[in-house]
Design an enzyme around this catalytic site. Structure first.
Site, PDB file in Angstrom:
ATOM      1  N   GLU A  38       1.138  -0.503  -5.115  1.00 55.17           N
ATOM      2  CA  GLU A  38       0.211   0.591  -5.375  1.00 55.17           C
ATOM      3  C   GLU A  38       1.073   1.852  -5.460  1.00 55.17           C
ATOM      4  OE1 GLU A  38      -3.466   3.194  -3.536  1.00 55.17           O
ATOM      5  OE2 GLU A  38      -1.909   2.358  -2.279  1.00 55.17           O
ATOM      6  N   ASP A  57       0.821  -1.203   0.000  1.00 58.61           N
ATOM      7  CA  ASP A  57       0.000   0.000   0.000  1.00 58.61           C
ATOM      8  C   ASP A  57       0.861   1.260   0.000  1.00 58.61           C
ATOM      9  OD1 ASP A  57      -2.664   1.339   0.504  1.00 58.61           O
ATOM     10  OD2 ASP A  57      -1.597   1.979   2.306  1.00 58.61           O
TER      11      ASP A  57
END
Length: 721
Positions: A457, A404
């Site tokens: 990401e 993330d």
């Protein structure tokens, strides 16, 4: 020699700098001397672990301090304590030697220990003839550390820990305790301040929130039946495999009849068959690690090594992964090294200093989330995180990590004003410590776990996110297996939100992505981020009336599954959930009683199966040789067409008509003459469409065919010769 009164006072207050020098059994000039803190006891006798009587101890302080000579050499002992008519046994933790050894010290000091999860935290072991739990915690600047819990009445004097000075690790073996004991660390900072009790950074299990204690537990489970699944993924190039990911928030996919979370076993019984039926290859969970606050969705974790107690014990998650693998489904988890919350029981100022984070908020505070940022340049911190990635791969057999907020790690000025960040040594904005950390993670997992995937990401144009992170290669190359294609998500959703009459002016919203589609190994995400914070659902993002919204969404899915790149769809969007997603309730499964919603679900299922069945749709997802435009410039009709190819397999043509107009005789260039079977038509009546189409096939002559392009639709044709 009798210690001074001040030393005894510190011992009984749980503040002695070296409790092992006073407690336990020690050789002396007249024999072996024993000293123990035994609260509540009036009398105490020493015995060997096998039960041999060694001597009586005298209570020398009413607070429970006992002393006396015992037979034999210093060794582990236990005490029979009595008070009135009551008696009990206590094994002496201070009579046991250390568990960690010199090699552990060396590797921990170097930051090269790749099995920290076998050493740090709480481990149920056999040690010097006794069963118990070994506790180890890194707190190099602490003046004193004790482990406290239910097993010692949360009394800091009972189990004061041994400091391994060279590496700043504190340890103790506590005999006669087992699984599911609640515990924390009581730490006194370097300035003498007693800190709030801290959870174990390496805890394998935690109490259910709002409680925050760690629990003694064994990670994962001992028996696995997924060897075939793991061998398959270790033997293939994932870039050339079908990967279609179903992104799931485990707390809200479904709930039980009381509105409570499903256990991992209940989820396995429902979710795994559903994923198989729908044709997904992988389930990707939002973070499963322990976290205190439900609305963080797990992205603000306080227990990186512990599956959340919301869904049951750790072995339940292991059974889920094993069951998914046996059914042919991979399991990915979100991993969050970009930041951590500052809850007082967590990592923030863990030993009274900025230990895991930076002291300077310009480096150590994340303005977007009001969280701390790991000090990636500190080898012990980087090792803690690298080991966590290895832990999930080894102990829980997860197939990969979606990392993330990578962009927030790569840039020192991320979300910061000009005076809120510190340039690197060269005066630039790159966070090279974070870059080196990410490279180290990818090298570690890819070298030790064949078949493992890492997915970034990363929302910027950082060069080389998915290039190998060779030791002697470019420092910018991060070594991820895949990267989320945020541009595809942004551009396509922007395009689909436009009224079709205006789409001809924004044709490049779709075509531009192919300019960089093979610059990285991409995953195409329609993720949870697109259906929260007032953004609505994917269905409500589509333009037009209700029928057109469904048609637009079906057409978008067809385009996406035909577009180069692996696929990711957030739960609920496969049946066109109308409401925006919320973590505190189950998905709106009643939608499936509506033919329009059920039709979208049927289309996603068929797209997944077609994507897997026809190698042309997946085997060159990451390579330009697998894609060729057929219609790129028909902006007036808002038509797009391309061919997907894979060596040795029939090509597949994808055609999208993004207007509500029916094109009944569209002249479509095709790469080969012959029959082209219509394998997907998003306008088919079984999906809720108008039922327009090509009666199952078209035939190409002289490099083209007249095709029917239904309104707001995507079609796929495979060459049959």
């Amino acid at each position: 020699m009798q210690p001074p009164a001040s030393a005894i006072e510190a011992l009984l207050n749980g503040t002695h700098a070296d409790p092992f020098s006073l407690l336990g059994t020690h050789a002396g000039p007249v024999g072996t001397f024993a000293r123990a803190i035994l609260p509540g006891a009036e009398r105490a006798s020493a015995f060997s672990l096998k039960g041999g009587f060694l001597g009586h101890l005298e209570r020398v302080d009413d607070r429970g301090l006992f002393e006396g000579l015992v037979k034999g050499k210093p060794r582990p002992v236990k005490y029979k304590c009595t008070s009135g008519t009551h008696s009990w046994w206590v094994s002496d933790a201070y009579s046991f030697g250390p568990v960690l050894g010199p090699l552990d010290d060396l590797l921990i000091a170097q930051g090269t220990h790749f099995r920290l999860f076998d050493k740090m935290g709480a481990h149920l072991i056999e040690h010097e003839g006794a069963s118990g739990v070994h506790f180890a915690v890194w707190a190099p600047n602490a003046a004193h550390v004790s482990v406290v819990g239910d097993f010692n009445g949360w009394d800091a004097a009972r189990h004061q820990m041994r400091r391994r000075t060279d590496i700043g690790v504190w340890e103790i073996f506590v005999p006669d305790i087992g699984e599911w004991e609640a515990y924390k660390y009581r730490i006194i900072g370097p300035d003498g301040t007693v800190l709030p009790l801290k959870a174990d950074p390496f805890a394998f299990a935690s109490e259910l929130r709002p409680k925050t204690a760690s629990l003694t537990a064994r990670p994962a489970k001992p028996d696995w039946g997924d060897a075939a699944h793991r061998a398959h993924w270790a033997s293939v190039d994932p870039r050339r495999e079908a990967i279609s990911i179903y992104e799931v928030h485990p707390g809200s996919w479904q709930r039980d009849e009381n509105g409570w979370f499903l256990t991992w076993d209940e989820m396995a019984a429902r979710l795994i068959p559903y994923a198989v039926e729908m044709g997904f290859t992988h389930i990707q969970f939002l973070p499963v690690s322990e976290h205190p606050y439900d609305p963080s969705w797990g992205y603000q974790t306080t227990g990186l090594y512990a599956p959340s107690a919301r869904f049951g014990a750790p072995d339940g998650f292991a059974r889920f992964v094993d069951g998914a693998h046996r059914a042919g489904i991979g399991v990915l988890i979100d991993w969050v090294p970009a930041h951590f919350p500052v809850d007082e029981h967590g990592l923030a100022r863990f030993d009274g200093t900025a230990l895991y984070e930076h002291e300077d908020p310009r480096l150590g505070f994340h303005p977007d989330w009001n969280t701390a940022i790991y000090n990636f340049g500190r080898r012990e911190v980087a090792s803690f995180l690298v080991n966590n990635a290895l832990f999930w791969a080894e102990q829980y057999h997860v197939d990969g990590l979606r990392v993330d907020a990578v962009a927030s790690m790569l840039y020192r000025d991320y979300s910061r004003a000009a005076d809120e960040w510190i340039p690197n040594e060269a005066g630039g904005r790159e966070n090279w410590e974070a870059v080196d950390f990410l490279r180290a993670v990818n090298r570690a997992v890819y070298s030790s776990h064949p078949g493992f995937l890492t997915i970034a990401e990363e929302s910027t144009a950082w060069p080389g996110v998915t290039l190998p992170a060779y030791e002697d290669g470019p420092r910018e190359s991060l070594g991820f297996g895949f990267k989320w294609n945020m541009g595809f998500m942004h551009d396509t959703l922007k395009y689909m939100a436009r009224d079709p009459v205006h789409r001809k002016f924004h044709h490049d919203d779709i075509t531009f992505g192919l300019m960089y589609a093979f610059a990285e190994n991409f995953v195409l995400p329609l993720s949870h981020d697109e259906v929260v914070h007032g953004k609505g659902s994917l269905l409500t993002k589509m333009s037009g009336d209700e029928w057109q919204k469904f048609a637009n969404l079906r057409s978008l899915y067809g385009l996406m599954w035909g577009y180069p790149g692996k696929k990711l769809l957030f739960m609920g969007q496969e049946f066109a959930q109308s409401r925006e997603w919320a973590e505190d309730r189950a998905l709106d499964w009643h939608h499936l009683d509506d033919p329009a919603h059920a039709g979208v679900r049927a289309l996603v299922r068929d797209l997944n199966h077609a994507y897997r069945q026809y190698p042309a749709l997946h085997a060159r997802d990451c390579e330009g040789e697998g894609f060729e435009w057929l219609v790129v410039d028909d902006a007036a009709a808002s038509v797009f067409a391309w061919v997907r190819r894979a060596p040795g397999h029939p090509p597949v043509v994808v055609v999208s008509n993004m207007t509500p107009a029916l094109h009944s005789h569209y002249r479509l260039r095709l790469p080969m003459d012959g029959v082209w079977a219509e394998i997907i038509n998003s306008d088919a009546s079984i999906y809720g469409g108008s039922g327009q189409g090509n009666l199952g096939a078209v035939t190409a002559h002289h490099g083209a065919a007249d095709v029917i392009l239904p309104p707001l639709s995507t079609l796929m044709f495979v060459h049959q010769g």
